[in-house]
Design an enzyme around this catalytic site. Sequence first.
Site, mmCIF file in Angstrom:
data_model
loop_
_atom_site.group_PDB
_atom_site.id
_atom_site.type_symbol
_atom_site.label_atom_id
_atom_site.label_comp_id
_atom_site.label_asym_id
_atom_site.label_seq_id
_atom_site.Cartn_x
_atom_site.Cartn_y
_atom_site.Cartn_z
ATOM 1 N N ASP A 97 40.166 43.474 18.450
ATOM 2 C CA ASP A 97 39.172 42.919 19.373
ATOM 3 C C ASP A 97 38.127 44.007 19.654
ATOM 4 O O ASP A 97 38.178 44.702 20.669
ATOM 5 C CB ASP A 97 39.842 42.452 20.663
ATOM 6 C CG ASP A 97 38.907 41.591 21.493
ATOM 7 O OD1 ASP A 97 37.746 41.377 21.071
ATOM 8 O OD2 ASP A 97 39.331 41.136 22.563
ATOM 9 N N CYS A 100 36.395 44.981 23.068
ATOM 10 C CA CYS A 100 37.010 44.339 24.223
ATOM 11 C C CYS A 100 36.627 45.229 25.401
ATOM 12 O O CYS A 100 36.619 46.460 25.285
ATOM 13 C CB CYS A 100 38.523 44.287 24.055
ATOM 14 S SG CYS A 100 39.327 43.335 25.349
ATOM 15 N N HIS A 205 42.858 37.907 28.197
ATOM 16 C CA HIS A 205 41.483 37.824 28.686
ATOM 17 C C HIS A 205 41.419 36.958 29.942
ATOM 18 O O HIS A 205 42.163 35.996 30.076
ATOM 19 C CB HIS A 205 40.569 37.258 27.590
ATOM 20 C CG HIS A 205 40.466 38.171 26.407
ATOM 21 N ND1 HIS A 205 40.226 37.725 25.139
ATOM 22 C CD2 HIS A 205 40.598 39.512 26.320
ATOM 23 C CE1 HIS A 205 40.199 38.759 24.313
ATOM 24 N NE2 HIS A 205 40.431 39.849 25.001
ATOM 25 N N MET A 375 47.933 40.172 36.656
ATOM 26 C CA MET A 375 47.595 39.070 37.559
ATOM 27 C C MET A 375 48.308 39.237 38.896
ATOM 28 O O MET A 375 49.515 39.427 38.943
ATOM 29 C CB MET A 375 48.056 37.753 36.938
ATOM 30 C CG MET A 375 47.105 37.175 35.956
ATOM 31 S SD MET A 375 47.696 35.563 35.416
ATOM 32 C CE MET A 375 49.347 35.930 34.902
ATOM 33 N N SER A 379 43.177 45.665 41.280
ATOM 34 C CA SER A 379 42.393 46.324 40.241
ATOM 35 C C SER A 379 41.658 47.491 40.890
ATOM 36 O O SER A 379 41.585 47.575 42.120
ATOM 37 C CB SER A 379 41.376 45.349 39.631
ATOM 38 O OG SER A 379 42.028 44.271 38.988
ATOM 39 N N HIS A 398 42.783 52.008 30.547
ATOM 40 C CA HIS A 398 42.024 50.744 30.498
ATOM 41 C C HIS A 398 42.697 49.618 31.263
ATOM 42 O O HIS A 398 42.135 48.531 31.361
ATOM 43 C CB HIS A 398 41.764 50.326 29.056
ATOM 44 C CG HIS A 398 42.871 49.539 28.414
ATOM 45 N ND1 HIS A 398 44.182 49.958 28.373
ATOM 46 C CD2 HIS A 398 42.864 48.337 27.782
ATOM 47 C CE1 HIS A 398 44.912 49.069 27.741
ATOM 48 N NE2 HIS A 398 44.151 48.076 27.368
ATOM 49 N N GLY A 399 43.880 49.825 31.788
ATOM 50 C CA GLY A 399 44.553 48.749 32.508
ATOM 51 C C GLY A 399 45.923 49.211 32.923
ATOM 52 O O GLY A 399 46.214 50.413 32.956
#
Lengths: 475, 122
Positions: A97, A100, A205, A375, A379, A398-399
């Site tokens: 991706d 992304c 996503h 979820m 963040s 990145h996350g």
Amino acid sequence: MTALDTIPSADLVHDIPATQRRDMRVPARVFADDELWKQIAHDRSLEQLMNVATLPGVTRCVYAMPDVHEGYGFPVGGVAAMRASDGVISPGGVGYDINCGVRLLISDLEEDAVRRRLPALVHELSRSIPSGTGRGTRVSLNDAELDRVLGEGCRYLVQRGQATPEDLETIEAGGSLMRADPGVVSPRAKARGRDQLGTLGSGNHFIEVQTIETVIEPTIAHVYGVEAGRVAVLVHTGSRGLGHQVCTDYVRLMDRIMPTSGITLPDRELACAPFASPEGQRYFGAMCAAANFAFANRQTISQRVRDVFQRFFGDAGRLRLVYDVAHNMAKLEEHDGELLCVHRKGATRAFGPGHPETPERYRAAGQPVFIPGSMGTRSYILAGTDAALGLSFGSTCHGAGRAMSRHAAKRATSGHAVRQALEAQGIAVACPSSGELAEEAPLAYKDVERVVDVVHRAGLARRVARLRPIGVIKG
Amino acid sequence: MRVRIRAPSFGELAAEAGRALARIQLGGVATPPAGAWRRIEVRASDREALLVDWLNELIFLAETECWVPAEFQVVNTDTTLRVLARGVSVKEAPARVKAATFSGLEIRPIPGGLEAEVVFDV
């Protein structure tokens, strides 16, 4: 001084010397605390990181961010820089991706004003933005238009009235990579992307409606225009089928020609070509074109989000773009006077206040970085640091990073249970697939608080603000 | 997503991998293939590359034509797969599987045939 002499804090780095394997050309460094280090050891990411350290022309050190996990060839959360003069470029080091990335839009709305209409808002966002299937239905481009998106990215969207000049100032590289060459993007890749502009895609996503819960660094938050209590929108997507096809095409091309280049690799998915070779240059031109498509995709989605907010809240619903940043990309960058091709796969560029590529308006603060949680979890907005240049080629996480496979997550929970848990927290959810909701459950991810704590304490980026989700639209 | 496949021959391995991919793309819904047989051909220098190229061809057809190949008659040589395929037409193109990768791919001999693990990018 070697790359490993720059140690931010001994409890946050785990070093693997280049002598660990005979084929390693440089050492590897993992940024992690003890708990994350234990989680990282559960999959093949360390082996993959050492594989990356064998690539021709790799320089100084390869890095793994604290959210690292097993990928295809390269680990997700890996950073490696190759000399542009005699090093390679590897499509696997960018990922399928291409570009992304994440962008954050912020409004002047307070949470109460949005919460009163939240279920309808989330439903309308979900209805307006095609998500989980391959074909979009809203924007179909003819050949000439698609080539302009590939060649010019968001600059072309300004001409189409789908972006403003102000938007371009707050997108990485102005949303337009100049080295893009639509002519080296295959007809197959174009066929996959032709009607996917403005679509979210599936997997991890998402679009999240969030509240700025806490401002941690008020001075930097002020520069970014971020205030506690305001509602924001985080968009996470990439280059869709087009980017995947570009990666597939060039992995195969490079796999075919590697024997003639005399390159041998421990993993075929690391297929590569000298950056300066015709094949390396063709991939770089195609990758930049796919990256432009991804910038344009997030911009097109943003315009739809803006339209929906405008319909719901009028002028108060105006959404200003804070920044848009990639986390799957190879960039040509100068580090200590040397031109390098820096591969960041599942890692975010995080330049500090002093870097010329940090947007003018953010020079007092550093480049914004957005770290989505899983979820239902928080963040973060971070700011790049000048120190990160020396620590990680100016890169951060990145996350949250996967801690559990999708299959394991589906065994551990159900989409229904995830939806119920989110709704119990006051989070409205729109997701077409119950199975995919389970795959992206918070339990499948590492603790984002811990990941962000590591990058903050290691000096890779600074915590600026924490965001709480109130609405989730999954692809 | 990792899928393990076993079959008596390479041609059957490719067919079984194609059927596994179709099941994922159709969300586990058992829809019988219909319509005319279509010819698909891929060439590569070795069996691993042939398997990856074959699966990526099926992913491409599904995404661009809303057609999920699900039934196969395979003729295989060392470097070529010639396949007659029938499939399922779908209203919206499946985007669950985006690519087949070389990651960890090895085609191993086992008693009675071959085994492979294919990792799909999802």
